[in-house]
Design a protein around this motif. Structure first.
Motif, PDB file in Angstrom:
ATOM      1  N   VAL A   4       0.844  -1.198   0.000  1.00  0.00           N
ATOM      2  CA  VAL A   4       0.000   0.000   0.000  1.00  0.00           C
ATOM      3  C   VAL A   4       0.874   1.241   0.000  1.00  0.00           C
ATOM      4  N   GLY A   5       0.302   2.354  -0.526  1.00  0.00           N
ATOM      5  CA  GLY A   5       1.088   3.572  -0.622  1.00  0.00           C
ATOM      6  C   GLY A   5       0.242   4.823  -0.722  1.00  0.00           C
ATOM      7  N   ASP A   6       0.892   5.892  -1.152  1.00  0.00           N
ATOM      8  CA  ASP A   6       0.260   7.205  -1.227  1.00  0.00           C
ATOM      9  C   ASP A   6      -0.858   7.216  -2.257  1.00  0.00           C
ATOM     10  N   GLY A   7      -1.828   8.126  -2.033  1.00  0.00           N
ATOM     11  CA  GLY A   7      -2.909   8.319  -2.988  1.00  0.00           C
ATOM     12  C   GLY A   7      -3.839   7.139  -3.126  1.00  0.00           C
ATOM     13  N   GLY A   8      -3.899   6.283  -2.092  1.00  0.00           N
ATOM     14  CA  GLY A   8      -4.761   5.112  -2.148  1.00  0.00           C
ATOM     15  C   GLY A   8      -4.200   3.958  -2.943  1.00  0.00           C
ATOM     16  N   THR A   9      -2.906   3.987  -3.240  1.00  0.00           N
ATOM     17  CA  THR A   9      -2.281   2.925  -4.041  1.00  0.00           C
ATOM     18  C   THR A   9      -2.323   1.578  -3.325  1.00  0.00           C
ATOM     19  N   ILE A  10      -2.798   0.557  -4.031  1.00  0.00           N
ATOM     20  CA  ILE A  10      -2.728  -0.833  -3.552  1.00  0.00           C
ATOM     21  C   ILE A  10      -2.212  -1.695  -4.700  1.00  0.00           C
ATOM     22  N   LEU A  11      -1.165  -2.460  -4.415  1.00  0.00           N
ATOM     23  CA  LEU A  11      -0.559  -3.358  -5.401  1.00  0.00           C
ATOM     24  C   LEU A  11      -0.635  -4.788  -4.895  1.00  0.00           C
ATOM     25  N   HIS A  12      -0.738  -5.736  -5.843  1.00  0.00           N
ATOM     26  CA  HIS A  12      -0.773  -7.150  -5.480  1.00  0.00           C
ATOM     27  C   HIS A  12       0.228  -7.936  -6.319  1.00  0.00           C
ATOM     28  N   TRP A  13       0.991  -8.807  -5.645  1.00  0.00           N
ATOM     29  CA  TRP A  13       1.959  -9.703  -6.289  1.00  0.00           C
ATOM     30  C   TRP A  13       1.437 -11.134  -6.174  1.00  0.00           C
ATOM     31  N   ASN A  14       1.284 -11.805  -7.324  1.00  0.00           N
ATOM     32  CA  ASN A  14       0.745 -13.172  -7.324  1.00  0.00           C
ATOM     33  C   ASN A  14       1.814 -14.238  -7.507  1.00  0.00           C
ATOM     34  N   THR A  20       4.255 -13.967  -9.830  1.00  0.00           N
ATOM     35  CA  THR A  20       4.908 -13.677 -11.109  1.00  0.00           C
ATOM     36  C   THR A  20       4.633 -12.266 -11.612  1.00  0.00           C
ATOM     37  N   THR A  21       3.481 -11.689 -11.231  1.00  0.00           N
ATOM     38  CA  THR A  21       3.062 -10.406 -11.794  1.00  0.00           C
ATOM     39  C   THR A  21       2.627  -9.454 -10.696  1.00  0.00           C
ATOM     40  N   LEU A  22       3.021  -8.179 -10.860  1.00  0.00           N
ATOM     41  CA  LEU A  22       2.587  -7.111  -9.972  1.00  0.00           C
ATOM     42  C   LEU A  22       1.481  -6.326 -10.662  1.00  0.00           C
ATOM     43  N   SER A  23       0.366  -6.108  -9.971  1.00  0.00           N
ATOM     44  CA  SER A  23      -0.756  -5.390 -10.565  1.00  0.00           C
ATOM     45  C   SER A  23      -1.362  -4.425  -9.567  1.00  0.00           C
ATOM     46  N   THR A  24      -2.075  -3.422 -10.067  1.00  0.00           N
ATOM     47  CA  THR A  24      -2.788  -2.487  -9.212  1.00  0.00           C
ATOM     48  C   THR A  24      -4.197  -3.008  -8.944  1.00  0.00           C
ATOM     49  N   VAL A  25      -4.691  -2.705  -7.740  1.00  0.00           N
ATOM     50  CA  VAL A  25      -6.032  -3.108  -7.341  1.00  0.00           C
ATOM     51  C   VAL A  25      -6.759  -1.862  -6.845  1.00  0.00           C
ATOM     52  N   PRO A  26      -7.984  -1.586  -7.327  1.00  0.00           N
ATOM     53  CA  PRO A  26      -8.707  -0.387  -6.882  1.00  0.00           C
ATOM     54  C   PRO A  26      -8.952  -0.397  -5.385  1.00  0.00           C
ATOM     55  N   SER A  27      -8.696   0.759  -4.759  1.00  0.00           N
ATOM     56  CA  SER A  27      -8.886   0.863  -3.318  1.00  0.00           C
ATOM     57  C   SER A  27     -10.129   1.643  -2.935  1.00  0.00           C
ATOM     58  N   GLY A  28     -10.619   2.504  -3.854  1.00  0.00           N
ATOM     59  CA  GLY A  28     -11.781   3.319  -3.549  1.00  0.00           C
ATOM     60  C   GLY A  28     -11.480   4.528  -2.702  1.00  0.00           C
ATOM     61  N   THR A  29     -10.195   4.856  -2.493  1.00  0.00           N
ATOM     62  CA  THR A  29      -9.828   6.037  -1.726  1.00  0.00           C
ATOM     63  C   THR A  29      -8.626   6.709  -2.372  1.00  0.00           C
ATOM     64  N   THR A  30      -8.506   8.009  -2.131  1.00  0.00           N
ATOM     65  CA  THR A  30      -7.311   8.744  -2.579  1.00  0.00           C
ATOM     66  C   THR A  30      -6.433   9.124  -1.402  1.00  0.00           C
ATOM     67  N   LEU A  31      -6.826   8.729  -0.202  1.00  0.00           N
ATOM     68  CA  LEU A  31      -6.007   9.009   0.974  1.00  0.00           C
ATOM     69  C   LEU A  31      -4.757   8.126   0.961  1.00  0.00           C
ATOM     70  N   ASP A  32      -3.693   8.621   1.556  1.00  0.00           N
ATOM     71  CA  ASP A  32      -2.471   7.831   1.671  1.00  0.00           C
ATOM     72  C   ASP A  32      -2.709   6.644   2.588  1.00  0.00           C
ATOM     73  N   LEU A  33      -2.339   5.451   2.137  1.00  0.00           N
ATOM     74  CA  LEU A  33      -2.447   4.251   2.950  1.00  0.00           C
ATOM     75  C   LEU A  33      -1.101   3.973   3.605  1.00  0.00           C
ATOM     76  N   ARG A  34      -1.120   3.755   4.934  1.00  0.00           N
ATOM     77  CA  ARG A  34       0.117   3.679   5.722  1.00  0.00           C
ATOM     78  C   ARG A  34       0.450   2.285   6.231  1.00  0.00           C
TER      79      ARG A  34
END
Length: 465
Positions: A196-206, A208-222
């Protein structure tokens, strides 16, 4: 030599009359051999039982060891012996002062003793008071004396059981155009990792692949933590303004907003970290500032009980920065002004850190083995009674800490120029593993051979095979 005497021989000398020897190996002062029928033989010095005949009496001629006829390979050490049978089993006997036999003890063995239950050993080698072996899959294993790092595991700690030597390396994992600051990482396994990161960023690693996943927020995730692949919590907010706070929960399909809002009167409020043992014990730490009060950050601790959120207001001027737990009855919260709070399952108490410096990260291997990292240059360790400084370096702000056990601990930090570094504790000393031109924010691992580091500008580093 096995010729029945103690007279040195200066030229090759025939030993006995048998013509069916297939393997012969020399230890420091003893000899070992295997015949074509698979029988094992030994002779020479036997002070620690290294011949394997059940005694400590030296033998002057080749002596049959046991009755088994399935020995494949053998070797002799300083005062110990190793062998592999045709079924791939590993055996050892003799001196075991440094654990060189590999049976998990330091007890000498006078007869061949089975080591572990594996049937995949191929060949054995010996050092002076340490041992080495290769399995049929080509993997390298070591054990015994390690005072000079001869085992090659990156430490100087003796090993009493076969230990795999794994060559790990750092890899960059990235997404095109990703430039967000990344603040926390957690997962259930090497192939299910969340960032998780700034601007509501959420990433997932399966895996082999890194992808973005919608979080529904623009707040920084800590912060992020979970109890299973289908119950993960992410928290964040605006810790520099009145933008609000948010708690998200992953149900296996989507990230759902479980709790959010904006404080009244423009006060600052943000959640900074989360830790959970189960769905009834999700603890969230954070901070709030009363606008205009000029008192600095105050801490806030919120708990999801499985049905609702409960606040534990502590009323101290010290925002929570990190949360770590062993179980529902052992949870620590750290923050600014040297704050350390402890939840025992029913009540909150304070642990004195004897300092007012900000504590950015906390980790514990056991109830009485607490580690914290400071905003100002030091790593400290608490045994339940007193503190000691484990490491200190000038002009470095340590940001986060995670460990696999008390002898395998990792920290990340940044110097005054924003240069990040990863350090590792092997049970005896700290070592700088890598340095970066980018600031680092968090570190976590699913195990000793799967470590993740995240930082500014989309920095993701993965330490694995």
């Amino acid at each position: 030599l096995g010729d029945g005497t103690t007279t040195d021989k200066l030229v090759p000398t025939r030993i006995g009359t048998d013509n069916n020897w297939t393997v012969v190996r020399a230890g420091s002062d003893h000899s070992l051999a295997i015949k074509s029928d698979g029988s094992l033989w030994a002779w020479g010095l036997n002070g620690f039982g290294e011949l394997g005949d059940g005694t400590t009496s030296s033998k002057y001629v080749p002596t049959h060891i046991g009755t088994d006829n399935d020995w494949k390979s053998v070797c002799g050490g300083f005062c110990h012996s190793l062998a592999v049978k045709t079924d791939g089993s590993l055996w050892a006997w003799g001196s075991n002062l440094y654990g060189q036999l590999g049976d998990g003890t330091t007890t000498d063995r006078l007869v061949p003793t089975r080591i572990g239950a594996d049937h995949s050993w191929n060949v054995v080698y010996r050092g002076g008071e340490y041992s080495m072996a290769i399995k049929t899959d080509g993997s390298l294993w070591v054990w015994g004396y390690n005072d000079y790092g001869q085992l090659g595991d990156g430490t100087t700690a003796d090993k009493h059981m076969p230990t795999s030597i794994i060559l790990l390396s750092w890899h960059t994992v990235s997404l095109p155009l990703l430039n967000a600051g990344l603040n926390a990482v957690w997962g259930t396994s090497p192939d299910n990792v969340w960032i998780v990161g700034d601007g509501g960023t959420i990433l997932h690693w399966n895996g082999t692949t890194l992808s973005t996943v919608p979080s529904g927020t623009t707040l920084d995730l800590r912060g992020i933590w979970g109890t299973s692949a289908n119950n993960i919590w992410a928290v964040g907010g605006d810790d520099n303004g009145p933008g609000g706070y948010v708690v998200l929960n992953w149900d296996g399909s989507n990230w759902n907003n479980r709790f959010s809002g904006s404080p009244a009167d423009g006060n600052y409020f943000a959640y900074t970290d989360v830790w959970a043992s189960d769905n009834a014990n999700v603890f969230i730490g954070g901070l709030y500032d009363t606008l205009g009060a000029n008192v600095g950050s105050h801490n806030i601790i919120t708990r999801w009980t499985g049905s609702d959120f409960t606040d534990y207001a502590q009323g101290t001027a010290s925002g929570i920065k990190d949360v770590w737990g062993l179980d529902a009855n052992h949870i620590w919260f750290t923050g600014s002004n040297g704050t350390i709070l402890f939840w025992n399952g029913s009540a909150m108490s304070t642990i004195s850190s004897s300092t007012t410096l900000g504590i950015n990260g906390v980790w514990a291997s056991a109830e009485n083995d607490l580690w914290v990292v400071y905003d100002k240059s030091s790593i400290r360790r608490y045994n339940g009674v007193s503190w000691r400084t484990s490491f200190s370096v000038f002009n470095t702000s340590f940001k986060a800490i995670w460990g696999y056990d008390a002898n395998d601990v990792w920290v990340v930090g940044n110097d005054q120029n924003g240069m990040g570094s990863v350090r590792h504790w092997d049970g005896s000393s700290w070592e700088v593993v890598e340095t970066y031109s980018t600031a680092l924010n968090n570190i976590w691992g699913s195990g000793p051979d799967d470590i993740w580091v995240v930082g500014d500008s989309g920095m993701i580093r993965h330490y694995t095979y």
